[in-house]
Write an enzyme that holds these catalytic residues in place. Structure first.
Site, PDB file in Angstrom:
ATOM      1  N   ARG A 173      64.533  19.247 -25.488  1.00 14.43           N
ATOM      2  CA  ARG A 173      64.365  18.317 -24.376  1.00 14.43           C
ATOM      3  C   ARG A 173      64.315  19.039 -23.035  1.00 14.43           C
ATOM      4  O   ARG A 173      64.169  18.393 -22.003  1.00 14.43           O
ATOM      5  CB  ARG A 173      65.518  17.314 -24.356  1.00 14.43           C
ATOM      6  CG  ARG A 173      65.230  16.013 -25.106  1.00 14.43           C
ATOM      7  CD  ARG A 173      66.474  15.134 -25.108  1.00 14.43           C
ATOM      8  NE  ARG A 173      66.174  13.733 -25.132  1.00 14.43           N
ATOM      9  CZ  ARG A 173      66.414  12.922 -26.163  1.00 14.43           C
ATOM     10  NH1 ARG A 173      66.938  13.383 -27.275  1.00 14.43           N
ATOM     11  NH2 ARG A 173      66.140  11.633 -26.088  1.00 14.43           N
ATOM     12  N   ARG A 187      67.632  -2.651 -29.400  1.00 10.57           N
ATOM     13  CA  ARG A 187      67.971  -1.796 -30.551  1.00 10.57           C
ATOM     14  C   ARG A 187      69.392  -2.083 -31.046  1.00 10.57           C
ATOM     15  O   ARG A 187      70.318  -2.244 -30.265  1.00 10.57           O
ATOM     16  CB  ARG A 187      67.845  -0.325 -30.155  1.00 10.57           C
ATOM     17  CG  ARG A 187      68.321   0.628 -31.258  1.00 10.57           C
ATOM     18  CD  ARG A 187      67.791   2.029 -31.086  1.00 10.57           C
ATOM     19  NE  ARG A 187      68.182   2.655 -29.842  1.00 10.57           N
ATOM     20  CZ  ARG A 187      67.693   3.834 -29.425  1.00 10.57           C
ATOM     21  NH1 ARG A 187      66.796   4.487 -30.165  1.00 10.57           N
ATOM     22  NH2 ARG A 187      68.080   4.344 -28.285  1.00 10.57           N
TER      23      ARG A 187
HETATM   24  P1  ADP Z   1      63.580   6.702 -30.188  1.00 12.74           P
HETATM   25  O1  ADP Z   1      64.167   7.530 -31.300  1.00 12.74           O
HETATM   26  O2  ADP Z   1      62.272   7.247 -29.694  1.00 12.74           O
HETATM   27  O3  ADP Z   1      64.539   6.471 -29.079  1.00 12.74           O
HETATM   28  P2  ADP Z   1      63.720   4.432 -32.088  1.00 12.74           P
HETATM   29  O4  ADP Z   1      62.955   4.907 -33.279  1.00 12.74           O
HETATM   30  O5  ADP Z   1      65.182   4.418 -32.175  1.00 12.74           O
HETATM   31  O6  ADP Z   1      63.217   5.266 -30.785  1.00 12.74           O
HETATM   32  O7  ADP Z   1      63.166   2.987 -31.715  1.00 12.74           O
HETATM   33  C1  ADP Z   1      63.723   2.250 -30.630  1.00 12.74           C
HETATM   34  C2  ADP Z   1      63.839   0.777 -31.032  1.00 12.74           C
HETATM   35  O8  ADP Z   1      62.543   0.208 -31.208  1.00 12.74           O
HETATM   36  C3  ADP Z   1      64.568   0.538 -32.358  1.00 12.74           C
HETATM   37  O9  ADP Z   1      65.302  -0.661 -32.229  1.00 12.74           O
HETATM   38  C4  ADP Z   1      63.459   0.386 -33.379  1.00 12.74           C
HETATM   39  O10 ADP Z   1      63.841  -0.479 -34.450  1.00 12.74           O
HETATM   40  C5  ADP Z   1      62.354  -0.247 -32.550  1.00 12.74           C
HETATM   41  N1  ADP Z   1      61.013   0.211 -32.933  1.00 12.74           N
HETATM   42  C6  ADP Z   1      60.646   1.445 -33.366  1.00 12.74           C
HETATM   43  N2  ADP Z   1      59.306   1.500 -33.588  1.00 12.74           N
HETATM   44  C7  ADP Z   1      58.820   0.272 -33.267  1.00 12.74           C
HETATM   45  C8  ADP Z   1      57.495  -0.314 -33.277  1.00 12.74           C
HETATM   46  N3  ADP Z   1      56.412   0.397 -33.647  1.00 12.74           N
HETATM   47  N4  ADP Z   1      57.380  -1.592 -32.878  1.00 12.74           N
HETATM   48  C9  ADP Z   1      58.456  -2.297 -32.491  1.00 12.74           C
HETATM   49  N5  ADP Z   1      59.718  -1.816 -32.467  1.00 12.74           N
HETATM   50  C10 ADP Z   1      59.900  -0.539 -32.848  1.00 12.74           C
HETATM   51  P1  ADP Z   2      66.876   8.355 -27.431  1.00  7.20           P
HETATM   52  O1  ADP Z   2      65.814   8.926 -28.306  1.00  7.20           O
HETATM   53  O2  ADP Z   2      66.983   6.873 -27.506  1.00  7.20           O
HETATM   54  O3  ADP Z   2      66.805   8.852 -26.030  1.00  7.20           O
HETATM   55  P2  ADP Z   2      68.881  10.128 -28.609  1.00  7.20           P
HETATM   56  O4  ADP Z   2      69.691   9.598 -29.694  1.00  7.20           O
HETATM   57  O5  ADP Z   2      67.813  11.116 -28.920  1.00  7.20           O
HETATM   58  O6  ADP Z   2      68.300   8.855 -27.864  1.00  7.20           O
HETATM   59  O7  ADP Z   2      69.812  10.785 -27.491  1.00  7.20           O
HETATM   60  C1  ADP Z   2      70.952  10.134 -27.003  1.00  7.20           C
HETATM   61  C2  ADP Z   2      71.667  11.025 -25.996  1.00  7.20           C
HETATM   62  O8  ADP Z   2      72.120  12.223 -26.628  1.00  7.20           O
HETATM   63  C3  ADP Z   2      70.808  11.507 -24.830  1.00  7.20           C
HETATM   64  O9  ADP Z   2      70.732  10.553 -23.780  1.00  7.20           O
HETATM   65  C4  ADP Z   2      71.565  12.773 -24.412  1.00  7.20           C
HETATM   66  O10 ADP Z   2      72.745  12.477 -23.692  1.00  7.20           O
HETATM   67  C5  ADP Z   2      71.977  13.345 -25.762  1.00  7.20           C
HETATM   68  N1  ADP Z   2      70.942  14.232 -26.295  1.00  7.20           N
HETATM   69  C6  ADP Z   2      70.167  14.012 -27.387  1.00  7.20           C
HETATM   70  N2  ADP Z   2      69.310  15.049 -27.585  1.00  7.20           N
HETATM   71  C7  ADP Z   2      69.557  15.939 -26.592  1.00  7.20           C
HETATM   72  C8  ADP Z   2      68.998  17.204 -26.230  1.00  7.20           C
HETATM   73  N3  ADP Z   2      68.019  17.772 -26.949  1.00  7.20           N
HETATM   74  N4  ADP Z   2      69.494  17.810 -25.133  1.00  7.20           N
HETATM   75  C9  ADP Z   2      70.487  17.282 -24.406  1.00  7.20           C
HETATM   76  N5  ADP Z   2      71.050  16.094 -24.685  1.00  7.20           N
HETATM   77  C10 ADP Z   2      70.600  15.416 -25.771  1.00  7.20           C
END
Ligand code: ADP
Ligand code: ADP
Ligand code: ZN
Length: 216
Positions: free
Chosen positions: A89, A128
């Protein structure tokens, strides 16, 4: 060996797609977010250090993340591929990843950049729900569980992540633009990036992703 990095704003669907792809093809799925939430839950030293950063939507310091991921990567047995979801990231993490893969005699094959308009990302994040027991993902509107607040997969209770409030979701989107988006030019200079349109249903995006990777 197929080594894939998924980058994209929070809520883009990285975790959902990475897990499906890993299940279908036997790849190792590595998500620092999942590992950090487990560490917080277990009350480990890493969890204690990471919690405040996560709750406020800031990135956890690079050194902690790099150690966490390199440790997991070294322990991975023989797998046909690896999907890194949410790592790297920052530029420092990307450079550290290059080094880790070099040490393992491997390389990065592709960086999938998942695109989603900001307002859709906010809707996905605020709706979510996550299983406290097995980590499965749901969405109140887009992927509702069969029984309210109960995980279809394991029967565990669902909860809303503390960083999925609208305010923190927006803060995380800002952090993404500032700290993570610059990575895309680092990787496109190496010719590694492929764009994935994150709009549409989970199934539609999954098919798009497999086509993009040449897996179907
Ligand atoms: P990220 O890891 O990028 O943060 P997630 O895979 O956790 O995203 O998805 C975020 C939210 O959106 C979850 O609640 C998931 O169930 C929902 N979601 C994921 N893909 C889709 C899609 N193609 N359409 C609608 N909702 C989705
Ligand atoms: P999302 O895809 O919805 O942003 P993640 O589960 O990937 O959520 O990340 C949640 C939190 O964990 C981030 O907001 C950050 O605080 C921490 N985190 C995750 N991945 C990283 C990374 N590669 N570097 C620094 N912080 C991270
Ligand atoms: Zn569950």
């Amino acid at each position: 060996m197929l080594n894939i990095v998924m980058v994209g704003p929070p809520g883009a669907g990285k975790g959902t797609q990475a897990k499906m792809l890993a299940d279908r093809h036997g790849y190792l799925h590595l998500s620092p977010g999942d590992l950090l939430r487990q560490a917080v839950k277990d009350g480990t030293a890493l969890g204690l250090e990471a919690k405040d950063y996560m709750d406020s939507g800031r990135l956890v310091p690079d050194d902690l993340i790099i150690e966490l991921i390199s440790d997991r990567m070294r322990k991975a047995g023989a797998v046909p591929g690896m999907i890194l979801d949410g790592f790297p990231r920052t530029l420092r993490q990307a450079e550290a990843l290059d080094e880790m893969l070099r040490e393992l005699g491997q390389r990065l094959d592709v960086v999938v950049e998942v695109d989603l308009p900001e307002e859709e990302a906010v809707l996905r994040l605020t709706g979510r729900r996550v299983c406290r027991q097995c980590g499965a993902n749901y969405h109140l509107l887009f992927k509702p569980p069969q029984r309210p607040d109960v995980c279809d997969a394991c029967g565990g209770p669902l909860y809303q992540r503390s960083d999925d409030s609208e305010e923190t979701a927006r803060a995380r989107l800002q952090v993404y633009g500032k700290e993570t988006e610059p990575l895309i030019s680092y990787y496109s200079a190496k010719g590694l990036t492929r764009d994935l349109d994150g709009r549409g249903s989970v199934q539609e995006v999954a098919e798009r992703l497999e086509r993009l990777l040449g897996l179907r």
